[in-house]
Write a protein that holds these residues in place. Structure first.
Motif, PDB file in Angstrom:
ATOM      1  N   ILE A 305      12.813  95.697  28.617  1.00 45.11           N
ATOM      2  CA  ILE A 305      11.660  95.296  28.460  1.00 45.11           C
ATOM      3  C   ILE A 305       9.960  96.252  29.007  1.00 45.11           C
ATOM      4  N   LYS A 306       9.098  96.263  28.395  1.00 48.44           N
ATOM      5  CA  LYS A 306       8.410  97.247  28.636  1.00 48.44           C
ATOM      6  C   LYS A 306       7.269  96.020  29.658  1.00 48.44           C
ATOM      7  N   GLY A 307       6.538  96.548  30.718  1.00 51.59           N
ATOM      8  CA  GLY A 307       5.580  96.428  30.842  1.00 51.59           C
ATOM      9  C   GLY A 307       5.193  97.039  32.168  1.00 51.59           C
ATOM     10  N   SER A 308       4.287  95.794  33.224  1.00 51.70           N
ATOM     11  CA  SER A 308       3.503  96.850  33.885  1.00 51.70           C
ATOM     12  C   SER A 308       4.281  98.200  34.907  1.00 51.70           C
ATOM     13  N   PRO A 309       3.821  99.640  35.523  1.00 54.85           N
ATOM     14  CA  PRO A 309       4.360 100.102  36.321  1.00 54.85           C
ATOM     15  C   PRO A 309       5.189  99.165  37.722  1.00 54.85           C
ATOM     16  N   GLU A 310       4.327  98.736  37.970  1.00 56.24           N
ATOM     17  CA  GLU A 310       5.459  97.852  38.995  1.00 56.24           C
ATOM     18  C   GLU A 310       5.652  97.242  38.928  1.00 56.24           C
ATOM     19  N   ARG A 311       7.173  97.413  37.357  1.00 48.94           N
ATOM     20  CA  ARG A 311       8.084  96.490  37.529  1.00 48.94           C
ATOM     21  C   ARG A 311       9.603  97.302  38.161  1.00 48.94           C
ATOM     22  N   ILE A 312       8.659  98.745  38.412  1.00 44.86           N
ATOM     23  CA  ILE A 312       9.511  99.266  39.031  1.00 44.86           C
ATOM     24  C   ILE A 312      10.670  98.695  40.913  1.00 44.86           C
ATOM     25  N   PHE A 313      10.311  98.496  41.070  1.00 47.61           N
ATOM     26  CA  PHE A 313      10.458  98.034  41.770  1.00 47.61           C
ATOM     27  C   PHE A 313      11.974  97.162  41.987  1.00 47.61           C
ATOM     28  N   LYS A 314      11.871  95.991  41.019  1.00 45.07           N
ATOM     29  CA  LYS A 314      12.693  95.362  40.823  1.00 45.07           C
ATOM     30  C   LYS A 314      13.725  96.265  39.808  1.00 45.07           C
ATOM     31  N   LEU A 315      13.829  97.027  38.928  1.00 42.09           N
ATOM     32  CA  LEU A 315      14.616  97.257  38.792  1.00 42.09           C
ATOM     33  C   LEU A 315      14.860  97.696  39.260  1.00 42.09           C
ATOM     34  N   ILE A 316      14.792  98.523  40.416  1.00 42.52           N
ATOM     35  CA  ILE A 316      15.186  99.602  41.732  1.00 42.52           C
ATOM     36  C   ILE A 316      16.444  98.387  42.377  1.00 42.52           C
ATOM     37  N   GLU A 317      15.529  97.443  42.056  1.00 48.65           N
ATOM     38  CA  GLU A 317      16.752  96.055  43.205  1.00 48.65           C
ATOM     39  C   GLU A 317      17.696  95.571  42.297  1.00 48.65           C
ATOM     40  N   LEU A 318      17.566  95.538  41.644  1.00 48.41           N
ATOM     41  CA  LEU A 318      18.681  95.906  40.012  1.00 48.41           C
ATOM     42  C   LEU A 318      20.129  96.841  39.967  1.00 48.41           C
ATOM     43  N   TYR A 319      19.014  97.462  40.357  1.00 49.55           N
ATOM     44  CA  TYR A 319      20.035  99.250  40.091  1.00 49.55           C
ATOM     45  C   TYR A 319      20.925  98.701  41.169  1.00 49.55           C
TER      46      TYR A 319
END
Length: 640
Positions: A305-319
């Motif tokens: 899902i596309k969105g703001s760059p700030e979503r990167i932190f949650k993606l890193i946590e999921l990873y």
């Protein structure tokens, strides 16, 4: 009418398909054909021969004992007691007797099929077996459905990890150890029923009951952990706040789901179906696969899902959460039948890593393409500087996981950092970590953009003050966060030196005209030789130029107090000695001239510090209205 089922001593027996529930034989004609068929199957599939100790009298005794025990618990009996009461809750000794009688019937049937295939005893043995199987089906359903607490993955996992003989604490309260004992006892009950049914050729029935009941337990467990069954389209339509809540629920749930729920179910399946590797693999796969695949599909959906760059932190946590659980995932879902679970978890990791890399690349492009011409008033901190530093310092908090991602998902194209630009943490000849290089590159992209922004100021001195402020802000952010470790001390020292250079350039551009209004001899520390009229003109010129520069710069800003004081002191050290030398010379020339002395008093040496103290607060103030800080006051007193 149901055909007589001859038990087989092999795990393949559990997969024999069967339509309907077993029913009693009602005619000798049926017995004859069934016996012939069963005898043929038995001779083909039997793995062991009946005991050589078997005899007609022994089989008759077994049948009598089995008939008295099994018919007592016939689910179709008229006794309401046996219809509503569980065999395993009634009397455990009787339950053991029931299972033994049922298992003995299996041996008797083997004996009768090979020795007396047309005997009425074979009809009785088959009838008793069918009664026993119906009872055990009911018992299995009852045990699994009413003992969910004792068969819960939490209880099973606990039991597998520790055992103890202590059961009741000093207050008489049942302890966890007693709970584990109850759980173990319940597991044994399930296993004994399953073993008996599989051995009797009723594996399909018991497996079906077990799968249905345990799958509902797993599905309910996932739901209780806050993970609902949602489609990809539903997740995509969520607002960011709702999606963030979903991520938080997932992060809180995934470790429990893997290490407790799925692991506990695997332990239970391995124990209950220990006699057959095929059965336990099949059961575990059907019970958990759907829930596990859905669980690990969620991070993959979110990553797309596309969105703001700030979503990167949650993606890193999921990873990070998925990556840390990978050894458990591989161990628990090691079967070929559960390969889809591992592939889904791996797919989630790949998608998350690729998206993180893409966000970083896009963020670089955002910085480079920033074309806003709105500048901070007074040369303050640019909004781009604040945004990028907040983003970068937050990334530094995920350095370990981010480094793993960057190694596994390399950036397209090399990062050509200037030579000696980065001296990050390394050991010997080991290369600098990928995350250090990537964050250093982001810093370089930002610094280049700030250079371009500085050129938008019409006043050269203000552009240098802008660079001084922004680079100082960057340095302080690095020093106070994990970026200090990632970028290294040399990087920081290099940037600190650049801050000094920018500040020196500002001073030269802003104050050189003021300094040049004084006699050259005064700037060199000598007493100037000039007439009173020339001295008066020089004083007027200095006063006018100095006040004009101060008036212009009172709206300029240096947000960092330490840097602000350092710049003021540096300016004073350049102006105060020269002005002081000229002041003394003028005082000597004008001695006795009251008019000249009065003009001199209008702008004394002390006024220099008062004017400078008003600078860099970002708002215009009247001279001397802002008190000098103790640091400034002391330094100005020294230099003046």
């Amino acid at each position: 009418m149901g055909l007589m089922r001859t038990p087989e001593i092999s795990e393949e027996n559990a997969f024999v398909s069967r339509k309907g529930m077993p029913t009693s034989l009602s005619s000798s004609k049926t017995l004859s054909s069934s016996s012939s068929s069963s005898s043929s199957r038995a001779s083909r599939n039997r793995k062991i021969a009946p005991s050589s100790n078997f005899s007609d009298s022994a089989s008759e005794e077994i049948l009598r004992n089995a008939e008295s025990v099994i018919k007592k618990w016939d689910v179709n009996s008229k006794s309401s007691y046996t219809r509503v009461t569980s065999l395993f809750l009634h009397d455990r000794e009787e339950a053991r007797s029931f299972l033994k009688s049922t298992n003995d019937l299996r041996e008797v049937m083997h004996f009768l099929v090979t020795s007396h295939s047309s005997s009425d005893k074979l009809v009785l043995a088959q009838s008793l077996t069918q009664i026993a199987m119906k009872r055990l089906e009911k018992e299995l359903y009852h045990i699994v459905s009413t003992n969910r607490e004792h068969l819960s993955p939490e209880s099973v996992s606990r039991k597998s990890s520790r055992r103890s003989d202590d059961s009741v604490n000093e207050n008489g309260i049942v302890s966890d150890n007693e709970t584990e004992k109850v759980s173990e006892s319940t597991m044994e009950d399930v296993k004994s029923v399953v073993d008996c049914m599989v051995s009797a050729g009723y594996g399909t029935e018991c497996i079906k009951i077990y799968k249905v009941m345990r799958k509902s337990t797993v599905d309910e467990g996932i739901y209780r952990l806050g993970i609902e069954r949602t489609k990809s389209s539903q997740i995509q339509k969520l607002t960011w706040n709702s999606r963030e809540q979903l991520i938080e629920n997932w992060l809180n749930a995934v470790k429990v789901a893997v290490q407790t729920l799925f692991k506990g179910e695997r332990i239970l399946c391995d124990h209950v179906f220990s006699a057959s590797s095929k059965i336990r693999e099949s059961c575990f796969a059907e019970i958990t696969k759907e829930a596990a695949i859905h669980l690990f599909r969620i991070p993959e959906i979110i990553a797309r899902i596309k969105g703001s760059p700030e979503r990167i932190f949650k993606l890193i946590e999921l990873y990070e959460a998925t990556y840390e659980l990978w050894p458990d995932i591989e161990s628990i879902f090691k079967f070929d039948s559960t390969l889809a679970v591992k592939l889904q978890a791996l797919s989630a990791l790949v998608e998350l890593g690729d998206t993180v890399q893409m966000i970083l690349s896009n963020y670089e492009a955002i910085i480079q393409k920033d074309s806003s011409k709105i500048l901070p008033e007074g040369g303050g901190i640019h909004s781009l500087t604040r945004t990028v530093m907040e983003f970068t310092t937050s990334l530094a908090n995920y350095s370990a996981t981010l480094s793993d991602i960057l190694m596994d998902h390399p950036r397209a194209g090399n990062l050509n950092l200037p030579e000696s630009y980065l001296d990050g943490p390394s050991s010997g000849d080991l290369p600098v970590s990928p995350v250090s290089v990537r964050l250093a590159w982001l810093m370089l992209v930002l610094l280049c953009k700030l250079d371009a922004k500085a050129e938008l100021y019409k006043d050269v001195s203000l552009s240098y003050l802008f660079l001084t402020n922004n680079l100082n802000f960057i340095v302080e952010k690095v020093r106070s966060t994990n970026l200090q470790y990632l970028l290294g001390d040399e990087w920081v020292e290099t940037q600190v030196e650049k801050v000094r250079q920018y500040a020196a350039n500002y001073e030269a551009a802003a104050w050189s005209k003021v300094l040049s209004s004084l006699p050259e001899a005064a700037t060199k520390g000598d007493s100037p030789a000039m007439s009173l009229e020339a001295a008066r003109a020089c004083l007027q010129r200095f006063s006018t130029t100095f006040k004009e520069e101060c008036g212009k710069q009172t709206s300029w800003t240096v947000p960092d107090r330490k840097l602000r004081d350092e710049i003021k002191v540096s300016i004073a050290r350049k102006l105060a000695p020269a002005y002081g030398q000229f002041y003394k010379a003028y005082l000597g020339i004008a001695r006795g001239d009251q008019e000249a002395e009065r003009k001199l008093a209008r702008f004394g040496a002390d006024d220099l510090g008062n004017y400078l103290s008003d600078l860099f607060h970002g708002t215009a103030v009247s001279r001397g209205s802002r008190p000098l800080s103790s640091r400034s006051r002391g330094c100005f007193a020294t230099v003046i």
